[in-house]
Design a protein around this motif. Structure first.
Motif, mmCIF file in Angstrom:
data_model
loop_
_atom_site.group_PDB
_atom_site.id
_atom_site.type_symbol
_atom_site.label_atom_id
_atom_site.label_comp_id
_atom_site.label_asym_id
_atom_site.label_seq_id
_atom_site.Cartn_x
_atom_site.Cartn_y
_atom_site.Cartn_z
ATOM 1 N N ASP A 144 19.643 -1.081 26.223
ATOM 2 C CA ASP A 144 18.377 -0.984 25.489
ATOM 3 C C ASP A 144 18.415 -1.468 24.045
ATOM 4 O OD1 ASP A 144 16.873 -0.280 27.460
ATOM 5 O OD2 ASP A 144 16.708 1.873 26.983
ATOM 6 N N HIS A 145 19.458 -1.071 23.325
ATOM 7 C CA HIS A 145 19.435 -1.338 21.889
ATOM 8 C C HIS A 145 20.110 -2.640 21.502
ATOM 9 C CE1 HIS A 145 17.833 2.597 21.635
ATOM 10 N NE2 HIS A 145 18.883 3.092 22.275
ATOM 11 N N THR A 146 21.073 -3.065 22.306
ATOM 12 C CA THR A 146 21.889 -4.200 21.865
ATOM 13 C C THR A 146 21.730 -5.428 22.750
ATOM 14 O OG1 THR A 146 23.638 -3.142 23.080
ATOM 15 C CG2 THR A 146 23.720 -2.940 20.677
ATOM 16 N N GLY A 147 20.909 -5.380 23.743
ATOM 17 C CA GLY A 147 20.787 -6.522 24.648
ATOM 18 C C GLY A 147 21.502 -6.268 25.962
ATOM 19 N N PHE A 148 22.811 -6.575 25.992
ATOM 20 C CA PHE A 148 23.542 -6.488 27.261
ATOM 21 C C PHE A 148 24.950 -5.908 27.055
ATOM 22 C CE2 PHE A 148 20.545 -9.931 27.319
ATOM 23 C CZ PHE A 148 19.825 -9.672 28.476
ATOM 24 N N ASN A 167 22.684 -11.852 23.556
ATOM 25 C CA ASN A 167 22.265 -12.885 24.517
ATOM 26 C C ASN A 167 23.310 -13.071 25.605
ATOM 27 O OD1 ASN A 167 20.069 -13.902 22.695
ATOM 28 N ND2 ASN A 167 21.855 -14.414 21.436
ATOM 29 N N VAL A 168 22.817 -13.305 26.817
ATOM 30 C CA VAL A 168 23.718 -13.702 27.899
ATOM 31 C C VAL A 168 23.180 -15.009 28.470
ATOM 32 C CG1 VAL A 168 24.422 -13.210 30.270
ATOM 33 C CG2 VAL A 168 24.553 -11.415 28.557
ATOM 34 N N ILE A 169 24.070 -15.996 28.580
ATOM 35 C CA ILE A 169 23.695 -17.280 29.183
ATOM 36 C C ILE A 169 24.537 -17.448 30.445
ATOM 37 C CG2 ILE A 169 23.808 -19.777 28.904
ATOM 38 C CD1 ILE A 169 23.413 -19.369 25.893
ATOM 39 N N THR A 170 23.906 -17.524 31.600
ATOM 40 C CA THR A 170 24.692 -17.756 32.812
ATOM 41 C C THR A 170 24.608 -19.240 33.169
ATOM 42 O OG1 THR A 170 22.914 -17.411 34.418
ATOM 43 C CG2 THR A 170 24.095 -15.454 33.676
ATOM 44 N N PRO A 174 14.706 -10.020 27.482
ATOM 45 C CA PRO A 174 14.815 -11.006 26.400
ATOM 46 C C PRO A 174 16.279 -11.167 25.989
ATOM 47 C CG PRO A 174 13.064 -9.432 25.967
ATOM 48 C CD PRO A 174 13.806 -8.909 27.160
ATOM 49 N N GLY A 175 16.687 -12.411 25.828
ATOM 50 C CA GLY A 175 18.102 -12.670 25.511
ATOM 51 C C GLY A 175 18.870 -13.145 26.728
#
Ligand SMILES: Cc1cc2nc3c(=O)[nH]c(=O)nc-3n(C[C@H](O)[C@H](O)[C@H](O)COP(=O)(O)OP(=O)(O)OC[C@H]3O[C@@H](n4cnc5c(N)ncnc54)[C@H](O)[C@@H]3O)c2cc1C
Length: 468
Positions: free
Chosen positions: A250-254, A271-274, A428-429
């Motif tokens: 919730d607070h930091t993305g992933f 951010n996570v980019i797959t 998001p991210g």
């Protein structure tokens, strides 16, 4: 357990992930890590060297088809010597009734070639006057027959699709697999008229870089991925990462957990980019939206067997061409042959030859079940007659197998593209990249890789909005 914090985590170190990493590393203040499952970078791109031959295990050649790949080559030129394919061997041969014929390069040759029927040769004159199609889900085969005729499908498009997608034009949907072609018809009403008009349109400076020249590098395509790895900073890569698990936080993305050499690591990232193949996504994205994940993960792949065949002394027909493609109608187990030593220097010892032979494809998946000995037997039976060699005694034989080589942009692409966007909206991210969307060629991969880097830098959505 090791815990770290990064702005961005990239999953997969193929050319897409490497390009993203390269551009993120240029922004000195962006913290990131690339997690890769295997023990090497490059993904399907790998180059081998043995006994004087330099052969490709995955893709063999790329095309400078986007401004992004042209710009990348300019940027890395001090580290990587890009080679353009030998201009004198641009002919593409197509097999018809056991004879090779050159794919015509101009209208006059088009009229005399035995590849196309008389009806289609004259019918092509009417192409500019045919109405554009109205079905957005039309397959490439349907579109080609409608605009150009069946013999063009059988002896130009079908072999081309086997060479690029290991696929079937009746399965691929033009709008998704060849969006530029689809738009050419939709925007200009015809291929011929559209191509002529586009030639006269003023091009933006960066579009002028798209030369469509065929490339490799001095060290093969592995030279390109190795350079990106070096320039992206090796310290940003973790290889042999197992059990990658991504959960929203919730607070930091992933929160990303993975194992490396029996140690469990945790990375918290915005951010996570797959960039992994579609079928891997279900394993790594631990999200509630199972329906969307299913749509993203389920893609049909074209299987490919590639054989690198090297001869120290070539004694067959002249290999003064790009190579030869074998249409499905010819009903042979080989899809095509690339004359690699004619295209690029240093691929074989002087006087020798290096060939890349392809088998399989979406219509012949059973070839993948065959043993190496059976594959060699097929090649041994067919090559002497195809290339007019009296004997078949290669000095190098390497067989590479890809059960899931190339994703097929079929009818399910609409749902897949929609689901990738939807998941990014929910989280998001999260950016789902890789060749499951935005094109399969290396130029498209570099374009997407750069956009992925730009998007996490600017926090904008990367993908040009698509209409579904
Ligand atoms: C045999 C073959 C021939 C081709 N020929 C051409 C050609 O001539 N010209 C051309 O332009 N294109 C060609 N292509 C297509 C092109 O090479 C690919 O589309 C492109 O290289 C894919 O790059 P990528 O980085 O998106 O994916 P990949 O190269 O598939 O990289 C994905 C990476 O993710 C890693 N990974 C997978 N699962 C996980 C996981 N769970 N956790 C962490 N990491 C994971 C993989 O190990 C891999 O390193 C060919 C492809 C193949 C297979």
């Amino acid at each position: 357990m090791n815990q770290t914090k990064k702005e961005t985590v990239i999953i997969g170190a193929g050319i897409t992930g490497l390009t993203t990493a390269y551009y993120l590393n240029k922004k000195k203040d962006h913290s990131f890590i690339v997690l890769e499952k295997s023990d090497h970078i490059g993904g399907v791109i790998r180059t081998g060297r043995e006994r004087g031959f330099l052969y490709e295990e995955g893709p063999n050649t790329g095309v400078i088809g986007t401004p992004e790949i042209a710009s990348l080559f300019e940027e890395i030129q001090d580290n990587c010597r890009v080679l353009e394919a030998n201009k004198n061997v641009s002919k593409r041969h197509i097999l018809k009734n056991k004879q090779w014929h050159s794919l015509p390069s101009g209208p006059l040759k088009g009229l005399t070639t035995p590849l196309f029927s008389l009806k289609d040769k004259f019918g092509i004159l009417g192409e500019p006057f045919r109405k554009p199609g109205s079905n957005p889900d039309e397959s490439l085969a349907e579109l080609v027959v409608r605009r150009m005729g069946k013999s063009f499908l059988d002896y130009a498009i079908d072999p081309f699709i086997l060479g690029v997608y290991a696929g079937d034009p009746a399965y691929l949907i033009t709008k998704y697999a060849f969006p530029k072609l689809y738009n050419l018809e939709q925007n200009y009403g015809s291929f011929i008229g559209g191509a002529i008009k586009k030639n006269f349109e003023k091009k933006q400076e960066h579009d002028k870089k798209v030369t469509r020249k065929v490339f490799s590098t001095e060290d093969g395509l592995g030279g390109l991925t190795n350079t990106l790895y070096k320039l992206a900073g090796n310290k940003h890569f973790a290889l042999e990462c197992k059990d990658i698990n991504i959960t929203p936080n919730d607070h930091t993305g992933f929160r990303i957990t993975f194992k490396q050499k029996n140690t469990t690591h945790v990375v918290v990232a915005k951010n996570v980019i797959t960039t992994v193949p579609a079928y891997e996504l279900n394993n790594i994205l631990n999200f509630d939206e199972k329906d969307l994940l299913e749509k993203v993960s389920k893609v049909r792949y074209g299987p490919v067997i590639q054989a690198a065949i090297g001869f120290r002394k070539w004694q067959g027909r002249s290999l003064d061409a790009f190579g030869g493609l074998i249409p499905s109608r010819e009903n042979l187990p080989i899809l095509g042959i690339l004359f690699m030593s004619s295209l690029f220097r240093n691929r074989a010892p002087l006087g020798g030859a290096l060939l890349s032979v392809f088998l399989g494809g979406i219509r012949n998946p059973d070839v993948l079940e065959k043993s190496d000995a059976e594959i060699i037997a097929i090649i041994k039976e067919m090559l002497p007659s195809l290339l007019k060699t009296e004997s078949f005694n290669p000095d190098l034989i390497k067989i590479m197998r890809y059960k899931n080589a190339i994703p097929q942009y079929g009818l399910d692409s609409k749902d897949r593209f929609y689901a990738t966007e939807k998941l990014s909206e929910c989280y998001p991210g999260l950016h789902i990249g890789g060749n499951l969307r935005d094109g399969i060629g290396m130029a498209d991969r570099v374009k997407q890789g750069k956009y992925l880097a730009d998007s996490v830098n600017s926090k904008k959505n990367i993908h040009e909005k698509q209409s579904f």
